[in-house]
Motif scaffolding. Sequence first.
Motif, PDB file in Angstrom:
ATOM      1  N   LEU A   1     -64.781  83.554 -96.161  1.00 40.88           N
ATOM      2  CA  LEU A   1     -64.114  84.345 -95.130  1.00 40.88           C
ATOM      3  C   LEU A   1     -62.641  84.555 -95.465  1.00 40.88           C
ATOM      4  CD1 LEU A   1     -65.662  82.626 -91.964  1.00 40.88           C
ATOM      5  CD2 LEU A   1     -66.461  84.678 -93.169  1.00 40.88           C
ATOM      6  N   ARG A   2     -62.199  83.909 -96.550  1.00 40.88           N
ATOM      7  CA  ARG A   2     -60.853  84.110 -97.088  1.00 40.88           C
ATOM      8  C   ARG A   2     -60.994  84.193 -98.591  1.00 40.88           C
ATOM      9  NH1 ARG A   2     -58.619  80.567 -93.435  1.00 40.88           N
ATOM     10  NH2 ARG A   2     -58.815  78.767 -94.793  1.00 40.88           N
ATOM     11  N   SER A   3     -60.501  85.253 -99.197  1.00 40.92           N
ATOM     12  CA  SER A   3     -60.666  85.385-100.645  1.00 40.92           C
ATOM     13  C   SER A   3     -59.461  85.989-101.358  1.00 40.92           C
ATOM     14  CB  SER A   3     -61.912  86.228-100.956  1.00 40.92           C
ATOM     15  OG  SER A   3     -61.808  87.509-100.352  1.00 40.92           O
ATOM     16  N   THR A   4     -58.557  86.656-100.652  1.00 43.69           N
ATOM     17  CA  THR A   4     -57.412  87.308-101.294  1.00 43.69           C
ATOM     18  C   THR A   4     -56.109  86.596-100.950  1.00 43.69           C
ATOM     19  OG1 THR A   4     -56.961  88.806 -99.436  1.00 43.69           O
ATOM     20  CG2 THR A   4     -58.616  89.512-101.065  1.00 43.69           C
ATOM     21  N   PHE A   5     -55.061  86.930-101.698  1.00 39.14           N
ATOM     22  CA  PHE A   5     -53.741  86.366-101.413  1.00 39.14           C
ATOM     23  C   PHE A   5     -53.315  86.721 -99.988  1.00 39.14           C
ATOM     24  CE2 PHE A   5     -49.132  86.718-101.153  1.00 39.14           C
ATOM     25  CZ  PHE A   5     -48.721  85.480-101.629  1.00 39.14           C
ATOM     26  N   HIS A   6     -53.606  87.952 -99.590  1.00 37.23           N
ATOM     27  CA  HIS A   6     -53.232  88.383 -98.242  1.00 37.23           C
ATOM     28  C   HIS A   6     -53.953  87.558 -97.180  1.00 37.23           C
ATOM     29  CE1 HIS A   6     -51.864  91.075 -95.078  1.00 37.23           C
ATOM     30  NE2 HIS A   6     -53.113  91.119 -94.623  1.00 37.23           N
ATOM     31  N   ASP A   7     -55.211  87.219 -97.421  1.00 34.06           N
ATOM     32  CA  ASP A   7     -55.957  86.388 -96.474  1.00 34.06           C
ATOM     33  C   ASP A   7     -55.268  85.040 -96.281  1.00 34.06           C
ATOM     34  OD1 ASP A   7     -57.882  88.355 -96.247  1.00 34.06           O
ATOM     35  OD2 ASP A   7     -59.218  87.459 -97.741  1.00 34.06           O
ATOM     36  N   TYR A   8     -54.842  84.441 -97.388  1.00 34.63           N
ATOM     37  CA  TYR A   8     -54.196  83.137 -97.299  1.00 34.63           C
ATOM     38  C   TYR A   8     -52.781  83.251 -96.720  1.00 34.63           C
ATOM     39  CZ  TYR A   8     -57.976  80.707 -99.615  1.00 34.63           C
ATOM     40  OH  TYR A   8     -59.206  80.150 -99.893  1.00 34.63           O
ATOM     41  N   TYR A   9     -52.129  84.364 -96.985  1.00 36.12           N
ATOM     42  CA  TYR A   9     -50.817  84.610 -96.381  1.00 36.12           C
ATOM     43  C   TYR A   9     -50.944  84.659 -94.860  1.00 36.12           C
ATOM     44  CZ  TYR A   9     -46.718  87.156 -94.737  1.00 36.12           C
ATOM     45  OH  TYR A   9     -45.603  87.545 -94.038  1.00 36.12           O
ATOM     46  N   GLU A  10     -51.920  85.392 -94.362  1.00 32.58           N
ATOM     47  CA  GLU A  10     -52.117  85.510 -92.916  1.00 32.58           C
ATOM     48  C   GLU A  10     -52.499  84.156 -92.308  1.00 32.58           C
ATOM     49  OE1 GLU A  10     -51.535  87.993 -90.878  1.00 32.58           O
ATOM     50  OE2 GLU A  10     -50.800  89.259 -92.514  1.00 32.58           O
ATOM     51  N   PHE A  11     -53.288  83.372 -93.038  1.00 27.81           N
ATOM     52  CA  PHE A  11     -53.666  82.041 -92.568  1.00 27.81           C
ATOM     53  C   PHE A  11     -52.429  81.144 -92.453  1.00 27.81           C
ATOM     54  CE2 PHE A  11     -55.008  77.676 -93.850  1.00 27.81           C
ATOM     55  CZ  PHE A  11     -55.733  77.361 -92.712  1.00 27.81           C
ATOM     56  N   GLY A  12     -51.600  81.138 -93.503  1.00 29.88           N
ATOM     57  CA  GLY A  12     -50.381  80.342 -93.482  1.00 29.88           C
ATOM     58  C   GLY A  12     -49.404  80.814 -92.418  1.00 29.88           C
ATOM     59  N   LYS A  13     -49.331  82.096 -92.223  1.00 31.99           N
ATOM     60  CA  LYS A  13     -48.438  82.669 -91.207  1.00 31.99           C
ATOM     61  C   LYS A  13     -48.854  82.209 -89.810  1.00 31.99           C
ATOM     62  CE  LYS A  13     -46.882  87.174 -89.433  1.00 31.99           C
ATOM     63  NZ  LYS A  13     -47.026  88.644 -89.601  1.00 31.99           N
ATOM     64  N   ALA A  14     -50.161  82.224 -89.550  1.00 27.53           N
ATOM     65  CA  ALA A  14     -50.658  81.786 -88.243  1.00 27.53           C
ATOM     66  C   ALA A  14     -50.323  80.321 -87.991  1.00 27.53           C
ATOM     67  CB  ALA A  14     -52.169  82.021 -88.154  1.00 27.53           C
ATOM     68  N   LEU A  15     -50.489  79.485 -89.004  1.00 29.01           N
ATOM     69  CA  LEU A  15     -50.165  78.076 -88.847  1.00 29.01           C
ATOM     70  C   LEU A  15     -48.677  77.877 -88.603  1.00 29.01           C
ATOM     71  CD1 LEU A  15     -52.337  76.416 -91.656  1.00 29.01           C
ATOM     72  CD2 LEU A  15     -52.860  76.624 -89.219  1.00 29.01           C
ATOM     73  N   ALA A  16     -47.846  78.625 -89.338  1.00 30.91           N
ATOM     74  CA  ALA A  16     -46.397  78.504 -89.182  1.00 30.91           C
ATOM     75  C   ALA A  16     -45.944  78.925 -87.790  1.00 30.91           C
ATOM     76  CB  ALA A  16     -45.685  79.336 -90.245  1.00 30.91           C
ATOM     77  N   MET A  17     -46.654  79.888 -87.205  1.00 29.39           N
ATOM     78  CA  MET A  17     -46.302  80.391 -85.870  1.00 29.39           C
ATOM     79  C   MET A  17     -47.036  79.645 -84.764  1.00 29.39           C
ATOM     80  SD  MET A  17     -46.193  84.483 -86.682  1.00 29.39           S
ATOM     81  CE  MET A  17     -45.561  84.899 -85.054  1.00 29.39           C
ATOM     82  N   ASP A  18     -47.803  78.599 -85.154  1.00 30.59           N
ATOM     83  CA  ASP A  18     -48.533  77.776 -84.199  1.00 30.59           C
ATOM     84  C   ASP A  18     -49.494  78.604 -83.351  1.00 30.59           C
ATOM     85  OD1 ASP A  18     -49.235  75.335 -83.127  1.00 30.59           O
ATOM     86  OD2 ASP A  18     -47.754  75.443 -81.508  1.00 30.59           O
ATOM     87  N   THR A  19     -50.192  79.515 -84.011  1.00 33.74           N
ATOM     88  CA  THR A  19     -51.215  80.321 -83.342  1.00 33.74           C
ATOM     89  C   THR A  19     -52.556  80.077 -84.018  1.00 33.74           C
ATOM     90  OG1 THR A  19     -50.777  82.213 -84.798  1.00 33.74           O
ATOM     91  CG2 THR A  19     -49.570  82.121 -82.700  1.00 33.74           C
ATOM     92  N   PRO A  20     -53.662  80.196 -83.296  1.00 30.31           N
ATOM     93  CA  PRO A  20     -54.975  79.946 -83.901  1.00 30.31           C
ATOM     94  C   PRO A  20     -55.264  80.955 -85.011  1.00 30.31           C
ATOM     95  CG  PRO A  20     -55.126  79.966 -81.506  1.00 30.31           C
ATOM     96  CD  PRO A  20     -53.769  80.506 -81.854  1.00 30.31           C
ATOM     97  N   PRO A  21     -55.537  80.492 -86.238  1.00 26.09           N
ATOM     98  CA  PRO A  21     -55.896  81.434 -87.302  1.00 26.09           C
ATOM     99  C   PRO A  21     -57.258  82.045 -87.032  1.00 26.09           C
ATOM    100  CG  PRO A  21     -56.167  79.184 -88.061  1.00 26.09           C
ATOM    101  CD  PRO A  21     -55.528  79.089 -86.714  1.00 26.09           C
ATOM    102  N   GLN A  22     -57.473  83.219 -87.571  1.00 29.15           N
ATOM    103  CA  GLN A  22     -58.743  83.904 -87.345  1.00 29.15           C
ATOM    104  C   GLN A  22     -59.915  83.097 -87.902  1.00 29.15           C
ATOM    105  OE1 GLN A  22     -58.985  87.800 -89.101  1.00 29.15           O
ATOM    106  NE2 GLN A  22     -60.935  88.305 -88.107  1.00 29.15           N
ATOM    107  N   HIS A  23     -59.708  82.509 -89.067  1.00 26.61           N
ATOM    108  CA  HIS A  23     -60.751  81.683 -89.682  1.00 26.61           C
ATOM    109  C   HIS A  23     -60.149  80.345 -90.090  1.00 26.61           C
ATOM    110  CE1 HIS A  23     -63.583  84.981 -89.666  1.00 26.61           C
ATOM    111  NE2 HIS A  23     -62.742  85.749 -90.336  1.00 26.61           N
ATOM    112  N   PRO A  24     -60.248  79.312 -89.231  1.00 30.83           N
ATOM    113  CA  PRO A  24     -59.622  78.021 -89.540  1.00 30.83           C
ATOM    114  C   PRO A  24     -60.114  77.399 -90.847  1.00 30.83           C
ATOM    115  CG  PRO A  24     -60.301  78.126 -87.246  1.00 30.83           C
ATOM    116  CD  PRO A  24     -60.865  79.340 -87.900  1.00 30.83           C
TER     117      PRO A  24
END
Length: 298
Positions: A209-232
């Motif tokens: 459910l995560r495979s690209t750099f952008h996917d991991y960027y969005e995941f890290g961004k969500a964690l940094a902003m203390d919001t639930p990531p789309q795919h934990p």
Amino acid sequence: YHPYIGRGCTMSCSYCGGGAESTRILLGRTSPYLRNVTRVCEEIGQMYDRGVRAIYVEYDPWPISRKYYAKLFRELREEKLDLGVNFGCWALPDHELVKNFVTTFDVERSCMVVSPESGNEEVRAINTGVMYTNHELKNTLCVMKSENINAIFCFCVRLPHETLQSFTQTLSLAETLQKMGGGIRIGSVPLEPASPMFLHSPKYGVKKLRSTFHDYYEFGKALAMDTPPQHPLGYETHELSESDILSMKMRAYRELYLNPSYIFDRISKIKDASEFWKYVKIALGSLFRISKPFYAEK
């Protein structure tokens, strides 16, 4: 303090993005590198002079690491440093390692961490770099307890090729080790880039459910902003969805951390008021995670 011991690995655990295959792809490294023992000892001594009284060692590229740690522990003993250690074993500790451990560190301020990952031996063999039986694991705990070592065992929810039946075996083994005096940690691992699960997802029955750099960027961004990531977790399997896997994790929390025998045992080991309130805070945090998991949709 986390001393730098080395880089690279001898194993390729399914979930790890720092294993042998991964570091060969990412860094061109074909074998682990271990720092000079004397320099590591000197560095620990320098930190000791600055007030450090405990170290964290989570680097054990078995089997080459065992001779290395025998030498490092010997040099630390010669320095007569009063240290505690959190030591992660990537394979079962043998008698020599246990003996070196208890003669080098303050056992009351130390622990050994072993990661069987699954209570099912077949699942363990598929996903980890070393294989040992549950019987061998329990015997090792007996040896550690005979030396008054604080033993902690780590398990992972929903490894590749795990089923609901093998998950039940994991809970059963964890409960057995808990009753024998071992500490238990259980959780789930996210999909790491360059891990075997990532590189060979069909082999492990994984849907990424995560495979690209952008996917991991969005995941890290969500964690940094203390919001639930789309795919934990970043993956699911052919048998279970990502939410199913996280529900299994919550079940494990309930059965292992909220059972009365575990709670009473923890309370009995509390020495003072500050430690009591620290435990209450941890317990309430666990209850909050169970009742309102972080992956819930807003």
